[in-house]
Scaffold this motif. Sequence first.
Motif: not given
Length: 225
Positions: A77-94, A181-186
Amino acid sequence: MHPFPLLLLLLISPTLTTATTLNFDSLPTPHGIAPIPSPYKNLTFHRASVFKPLSPSLRNIITPDDHNCAVSAPNALLGSRDAEVGPGLTFSVADNGTFALQRFWVKPMNFPEGGNVTVRVFGYRGDAVTPGTVVEGDGDRGVVKWQVEFPAGYHLPFLAKMEEHSQDDWTELRSVEVVADYGEQKLDWEVCLDDLVVEFEFEEEEKGRRGMGRVEGQVVLADPN
């Protein structure tokens, strides 16, 4: 011994136990990366794709250091946020169930010298808290948290054993979020996962009468064997 007591126990107990293996390796990746069907084996994924690290299509896109993302080849699996803020890779139960997160393999995609990558995992027990809105130390109820830090350099995937490493209970979850998050700037960073192990818990309605029960099944997302 008369079989009746066992039969009676089966009739009055609404709990069933089954084991199922979910193997992302069966999902086609004709161009090296592809979307995940939704839902896929009782889980719905957001901001995540299935990818084949050794695909020729990804030769100039990912580095050789990331060829080990697929603990059980060929996919991960490969994932990240859509932008610098907001939810990341998410999986939920059906449906209307919950699940327990036991363990999974994780590593950030290759990153430059000069900073570390912190991978954070959030487990949500209800629908009141929106993924992407939780911060460390905020004391949100119904949320369990754990994180691991990767220093610069080559990395093998890390086996995250949730209960053991976090000393917390990762059961009765509705969804799980993974961010890096990468680095001090996250700065948002891509992360790869493989071989997630979960236990599903679903409500069921018995024939002839209404009741609450749990159907529990251990699910391994990709089998290293």
